[in-house]
Design a protein around this motif. Sequence first.
Motif, PDB file in Angstrom:
ATOM      1  N   MET A 190       2.562  -2.049  -6.028  1.00 57.87           N
ATOM      2  CA  MET A 190       1.501  -2.556  -6.867  1.00 57.87           C
ATOM      3  C   MET A 190       0.213  -2.731  -6.065  1.00 57.87           C
ATOM      4  SD  MET A 190       1.093  -6.189  -8.924  1.00 57.87           S
ATOM      5  CE  MET A 190       2.175  -5.843 -10.271  1.00 57.87           C
ATOM      6  N   ARG A 191       0.329  -3.297  -4.891  1.00 58.28           N
ATOM      7  CA  ARG A 191      -0.845  -3.577  -4.059  1.00 58.28           C
ATOM      8  C   ARG A 191      -1.657  -2.319  -3.788  1.00 58.28           C
ATOM      9  NH1 ARG A 191       0.597  -6.044   1.584  1.00 58.28           N
ATOM     10  NH2 ARG A 191       1.633  -4.040   1.603  1.00 58.28           N
ATOM     11  N   GLU A 192      -0.976  -1.238  -3.403  1.00 62.09           N
ATOM     12  CA  GLU A 192      -1.679   0.001  -3.085  1.00 62.09           C
ATOM     13  C   GLU A 192      -2.369   0.587  -4.307  1.00 62.09           C
ATOM     14  OE1 GLU A 192       1.476  -0.634  -2.111  1.00 62.09           O
ATOM     15  OE2 GLU A 192       1.179  -0.885   0.040  1.00 62.09           O
ATOM     16  N   ALA A 193      -1.720   0.495  -5.470  1.00 59.94           N
ATOM     17  CA  ALA A 193      -2.319   1.005  -6.709  1.00 59.94           C
ATOM     18  C   ALA A 193      -3.588   0.222  -7.050  1.00 59.94           C
ATOM     19  CB  ALA A 193      -1.313   0.923  -7.857  1.00 59.94           C
ATOM     20  N   ILE A 194      -3.559  -1.080  -6.849  1.00 60.92           N
ATOM     21  CA  ILE A 194      -4.739  -1.906  -7.090  1.00 60.92           C
ATOM     22  C   ILE A 194      -5.843  -1.525  -6.120  1.00 60.92           C
ATOM     23  CG2 ILE A 194      -5.632  -4.276  -6.931  1.00 60.92           C
ATOM     24  CD1 ILE A 194      -2.838  -5.141  -8.081  1.00 60.92           C
ATOM     25  N   TRP A 195      -5.503  -1.370  -4.863  1.00 62.48           N
ATOM     26  CA  TRP A 195      -6.505  -0.967  -3.861  1.00 62.48           C
ATOM     27  C   TRP A 195      -7.156   0.356  -4.249  1.00 62.48           C
ATOM     28  CZ3 TRP A 195      -3.150  -1.681   1.147  1.00 62.48           C
ATOM     29  CH2 TRP A 195      -3.009  -3.050   1.432  1.00 62.48           C
ATOM     30  N   GLN A 196      -6.349   1.301  -4.699  1.00 64.91           N
ATOM     31  CA  GLN A 196      -6.883   2.615  -5.061  1.00 64.91           C
ATOM     32  C   GLN A 196      -7.879   2.518  -6.207  1.00 64.91           C
ATOM     33  OE1 GLN A 196      -3.472   5.112  -5.743  1.00 64.91           O
ATOM     34  NE2 GLN A 196      -3.036   5.328  -3.551  1.00 64.91           N
ATOM     35  N   ALA A 247      -6.037  -3.925 -13.438  1.00 60.93           N
ATOM     36  CA  ALA A 247      -4.591  -3.948 -13.645  1.00 60.93           C
ATOM     37  C   ALA A 247      -4.146  -2.783 -14.532  1.00 60.93           C
ATOM     38  CB  ALA A 247      -4.164  -5.280 -14.253  1.00 60.93           C
ATOM     39  N   ARG A 248      -4.856  -2.578 -15.640  1.00 59.90           N
ATOM     40  CA  ARG A 248      -4.507  -1.472 -16.552  1.00 59.90           C
ATOM     41  C   ARG A 248      -4.619  -0.119 -15.853  1.00 59.90           C
ATOM     42  NH1 ARG A 248      -7.535  -4.473 -19.862  1.00 59.90           N
ATOM     43  NH2 ARG A 248      -9.340  -3.087 -19.715  1.00 59.90           N
ATOM     44  N   LEU A 249      -5.726   0.097 -15.163  1.00 66.10           N
ATOM     45  CA  LEU A 249      -5.938   1.387 -14.499  1.00 66.10           C
ATOM     46  C   LEU A 249      -4.936   1.626 -13.369  1.00 66.10           C
ATOM     47  CD1 LEU A 249      -9.833   1.404 -14.432  1.00 66.10           C
ATOM     48  CD2 LEU A 249      -8.350   2.920 -15.777  1.00 66.10           C
ATOM     49  N   ALA A 250      -4.436   0.546 -12.789  1.00 67.33           N
ATOM     50  CA  ALA A 250      -3.429   0.667 -11.726  1.00 67.33           C
ATOM     51  C   ALA A 250      -2.023   0.876 -12.284  1.00 67.33           C
ATOM     52  CB  ALA A 250      -3.461  -0.577 -10.838  1.00 67.33           C
ATOM     53  N   GLY A 251      -1.898   0.792 -13.611  1.00 63.71           N
ATOM     54  CA  GLY A 251      -0.590   0.977 -14.231  1.00 63.71           C
ATOM     55  C   GLY A 251       0.175  -0.310 -14.451  1.00 63.71           C
ATOM     56  N   GLN A 265      -2.377 -10.983 -10.879  1.00 64.79           N
ATOM     57  CA  GLN A 265      -1.859 -10.361  -9.666  1.00 64.79           C
ATOM     58  C   GLN A 265      -2.951  -9.565  -8.953  1.00 64.79           C
ATOM     59  OE1 GLN A 265      -0.293 -10.718 -12.505  1.00 64.79           O
ATOM     60  NE2 GLN A 265       1.702 -11.564 -12.024  1.00 64.79           N
ATOM     61  N   VAL A 266      -3.864  -8.978  -9.720  1.00 63.57           N
ATOM     62  CA  VAL A 266      -5.001  -8.290  -9.105  1.00 63.57           C
ATOM     63  C   VAL A 266      -5.795  -9.295  -8.277  1.00 63.57           C
ATOM     64  CG1 VAL A 266      -7.196  -7.104  -9.538  1.00 63.57           C
ATOM     65  CG2 VAL A 266      -5.151  -6.483 -10.856  1.00 63.57           C
ATOM     66  N   GLY A 267      -6.048 -10.458  -8.854  1.00 63.21           N
ATOM     67  CA  GLY A 267      -6.749 -11.510  -8.118  1.00 63.21           C
ATOM     68  C   GLY A 267      -6.021 -11.901  -6.847  1.00 63.21           C
ATOM     69  N   ALA A 268      -4.709 -12.029  -6.937  1.00 63.61           N
ATOM     70  CA  ALA A 268      -3.917 -12.405  -5.760  1.00 63.61           C
ATOM     71  C   ALA A 268      -3.990 -11.338  -4.678  1.00 63.61           C
ATOM     72  CB  ALA A 268      -2.465 -12.659  -6.167  1.00 63.61           C
ATOM     73  N   VAL A 269      -3.921 -10.073  -5.084  1.00 62.85           N
ATOM     74  CA  VAL A 269      -4.009  -8.982  -4.108  1.00 62.85           C
ATOM     75  C   VAL A 269      -5.374  -9.007  -3.416  1.00 62.85           C
ATOM     76  CG1 VAL A 269      -4.154  -6.464  -3.887  1.00 62.85           C
ATOM     77  CG2 VAL A 269      -2.284  -7.487  -5.178  1.00 62.85           C
ATOM     78  N   LEU A 270      -6.430  -9.174  -4.191  1.00 59.34           N
ATOM     79  CA  LEU A 270      -7.774  -9.178  -3.604  1.00 59.34           C
ATOM     80  C   LEU A 270      -8.005 -10.411  -2.736  1.00 59.34           C
ATOM     81  CD1 LEU A 270      -9.900  -7.782  -6.565  1.00 59.34           C
ATOM     82  CD2 LEU A 270      -8.923  -6.562  -4.602  1.00 59.34           C
TER      83      LEU A 270
END
Length: 102
Positions: free
Chosen positions: A1-7, A24-28, A35-40
């Motif tokens: 998930m993390r890598e998809a968000i980064w991309q 989140a949607r674009l990352a699948g 979770q996007v917030g947590a990753v960032l």
Amino acid sequence: MREAIWQVVAQIPEGRVATYGQVARLAGYPGYARQVGAVLKNLPADSKLPWHRVINAQGRVSFTENSQPYLRQRKRLEAEEVVFAPSGKIPLKKFSWNPEFN
């Protein structure tokens, strides 16, 4: 998930913003805005990822207004000519990233 968000975040062009939910949607991972917030939040300090281009669904920077992180994110966005309304919101109709058209 993390890598998809980064991309996805890496693709947001200068002068545009995306919401956590959009990333989140674009990352699948629809429905995983938090979770996007947590990753960032956990990016390394020296990351080149344009994390500052991700805002909340109301068009606002999610940090507490006038806190150091808020001011840092706002300064970076303003340097890219993203304009804040007097209310503190970013007009999403004007500055939102649409990967199909931007």
